[in-house]
Design an enzyme around this catalytic site. Structure first.
Site, PDB file in Angstrom:
ATOM      1  N   ASP A 187       0.863  -1.182   0.000  1.00 54.65           N
ATOM      2  CA  ASP A 187       0.000   0.000   0.000  1.00 54.65           C
ATOM      3  C   ASP A 187       0.905   1.239   0.000  1.00 54.65           C
ATOM      4  O   ASP A 187       1.417   1.614  -1.052  1.00 54.65           O
ATOM      5  CB  ASP A 187      -0.915  -0.091   1.235  1.00 54.65           C
ATOM      6  CG  ASP A 187      -1.986   0.970   1.282  1.00 54.65           C
ATOM      7  OD1 ASP A 187      -2.757   1.080   0.312  1.00 54.65           O
ATOM      8  OD2 ASP A 187      -2.070   1.694   2.293  1.00 54.65           O
ATOM      9  N   LEU A 214       6.763  -3.262   3.760  1.00 50.88           N
ATOM     10  CA  LEU A 214       7.762  -4.055   3.034  1.00 50.88           C
ATOM     11  C   LEU A 214       9.141  -3.407   3.141  1.00 50.88           C
ATOM     12  O   LEU A 214      10.140  -4.099   3.336  1.00 50.88           O
ATOM     13  CB  LEU A 214       7.356  -4.218   1.567  1.00 50.88           C
ATOM     14  CG  LEU A 214       6.409  -5.377   1.269  1.00 50.88           C
ATOM     15  CD1 LEU A 214       5.891  -5.307  -0.170  1.00 50.88           C
ATOM     16  CD2 LEU A 214       7.092  -6.728   1.499  1.00 50.88           C
ATOM     17  N   ARG A 228     -10.814 -12.556   6.941  1.00 50.56           N
ATOM     18  CA  ARG A 228      -9.608 -13.310   6.558  1.00 50.56           C
ATOM     19  C   ARG A 228      -9.967 -14.670   5.963  1.00 50.56           C
ATOM     20  O   ARG A 228      -9.216 -15.236   5.176  1.00 50.56           O
ATOM     21  CB  ARG A 228      -8.702 -13.534   7.774  1.00 50.56           C
ATOM     22  CG  ARG A 228      -8.055 -12.276   8.336  1.00 50.56           C
ATOM     23  CD  ARG A 228      -6.918 -12.643   9.284  1.00 50.56           C
ATOM     24  NE  ARG A 228      -6.542 -11.558  10.178  1.00 50.56           N
ATOM     25  CZ  ARG A 228      -5.676 -10.585   9.867  1.00 50.56           C
ATOM     26  NH1 ARG A 228      -5.098 -10.564   8.683  1.00 50.56           N
ATOM     27  NH2 ARG A 228      -5.381  -9.652  10.746  1.00 50.56           N
TER      28      ARG A 228
HETATM   29  P1  IMP Z   1       1.822  -0.381   3.767  1.00 50.61           P
HETATM   30  O1  IMP Z   1       2.841  -0.493   4.853  1.00 50.61           O
HETATM   31  O2  IMP Z   1       1.099   0.950   3.800  1.00 50.61           O
HETATM   32  O3  IMP Z   1       2.315  -0.742   2.396  1.00 50.61           O
HETATM   33  O4  IMP Z   1       0.655  -1.352   4.112  1.00 50.61           O
HETATM   34  C1  IMP Z   1       0.784  -2.677   4.091  1.00 50.61           C
HETATM   35  C2  IMP Z   1      -0.103  -3.281   5.137  1.00 50.61           C
HETATM   36  O5  IMP Z   1      -1.294  -2.508   5.360  1.00 50.61           O
HETATM   37  C3  IMP Z   1      -0.555  -4.618   4.650  1.00 50.61           C
HETATM   38  O6  IMP Z   1       0.254  -5.612   5.209  1.00 50.61           O
HETATM   39  C4  IMP Z   1      -1.948  -4.722   5.170  1.00 50.61           C
HETATM   40  O7  IMP Z   1      -1.928  -5.329   6.440  1.00 50.61           O
HETATM   41  C5  IMP Z   1      -2.426  -3.304   5.370  1.00 50.61           C
HETATM   42  N1  IMP Z   1      -3.308  -2.893   4.265  1.00 50.61           N
HETATM   43  C6  IMP Z   1      -3.024  -2.018   3.288  1.00 50.61           C
HETATM   44  N2  IMP Z   1      -4.029  -1.928   2.415  1.00 50.61           N
HETATM   45  C7  IMP Z   1      -4.975  -2.786   2.844  1.00 50.61           C
HETATM   46  C8  IMP Z   1      -6.256  -3.190   2.319  1.00 50.61           C
HETATM   47  O8  IMP Z   1      -6.731  -2.766   1.260  1.00 50.61           O
HETATM   48  N3  IMP Z   1      -6.914  -4.142   3.038  1.00 50.61           N
HETATM   49  C9  IMP Z   1      -6.435  -4.665   4.199  1.00 50.61           C
HETATM   50  N4  IMP Z   1      -5.235  -4.338   4.705  1.00 50.61           N
HETATM   51  C10 IMP Z   1      -4.516  -3.403   4.034  1.00 50.61           C
END
Ligand code: IMP
Ligand code: MG
Length: 173
Positions: free
Chosen positions: A102, A107, A164
């Site tokens: 996202d 990551l 989930r």
């Molecule tokens: P980032 O660190 O913003 O890239 O987000 C990654 C984490 O946010 C993922 O491992 C998900 O747990 C959560 N996340 C981001 N987008 C979504 C979504 O559309 N649905 C559910 N969880 C999300």
């Protein structure tokens, strides 16, 4: 009431996971260690490692538990490591797997932890990529599905710990 619109059904997911395993087997060395980010990647990882087995690979498997989300749809922005970085990372080729890329922070944070722990080479894999939401520079090496700015659930992915269990991936409104 929240409703879920189906985006990718069981069959599409299974086909894409098999393809991804082929891509990974072609690009990564045999002594690969697959590390999933908890909790969202657990269903995907379970299928991916068996698809890698079908592709003739015998990966080691471990997990990193990061906490970033509260119970809403927006990341809290601050990421925390719960527990430890897996042992035996030093000198290894690692495939880091998350459910979703996202903002890219999770990551990138996990990748940096593994690099600090001495990983020889790190590839990243996201089942679902939302490039339009990216806040830091991170290009996943392997991507299952690319979506627009939707909030997805199912196949291990939650909204406030729900959904989930769904066998498909859907968008909540
Ligand atoms: P980032 O660190 O913003 O890239 O987000 C990654 C984490 O946010 C993922 O491992 C998900 O747990 C959560 N996340 C981001 N987008 C979504 C979504 O559309 N649905 C559910 N969880 C999300
Ligand atoms: Mg997650």
């Amino acid at each position: 009431m929240t409703s879920v619109t189906k985006l990718f059904d069981e069959g599409e997911i299974a086909r894409r996971v098999a393809e991804l395993a082929g891509e990974i087997a072609g690009a990564c060395p045999p002594d690969l260690m697959v590390i999933g980010l908890l909790k969202g990647s657990f269903v995907f990882l379970a299928d991916l490692i068996r698809a890698l087995d079908r592709a003739g690979r015998a990966p080691m498997v471990d997990f990193i538990w990061l906490s970033s989300y509260g119970h809403g749809r927006e990341s809290s922005g601050s990421i925390r490591l719960i527990g430890d970085v897996p042992a035996g990372v030093a000198g290894r080729a690692i495939l880091l797997v998350d459910d979703i890329a996202d903002t890219g922070r999770s990551l990138a944070y996990a990748r940096d932890l593994l690099a600090e722990a001495g990983a020889a080479r790190i590839w990243t894999c996201a089942l679902v990529d939302k490039p339009c939401r990216r806040e830091i520079e991170l290009a996943a090496d392997f991507v299952g599905f690319t979506v627009e700015d939707v909030f997805v659930v199912g196949y291990g992915i939650d909204y406030a710990e729900k959904y989930r269990h769904l066998r498909y991936i859907g968008a909540v409104d």
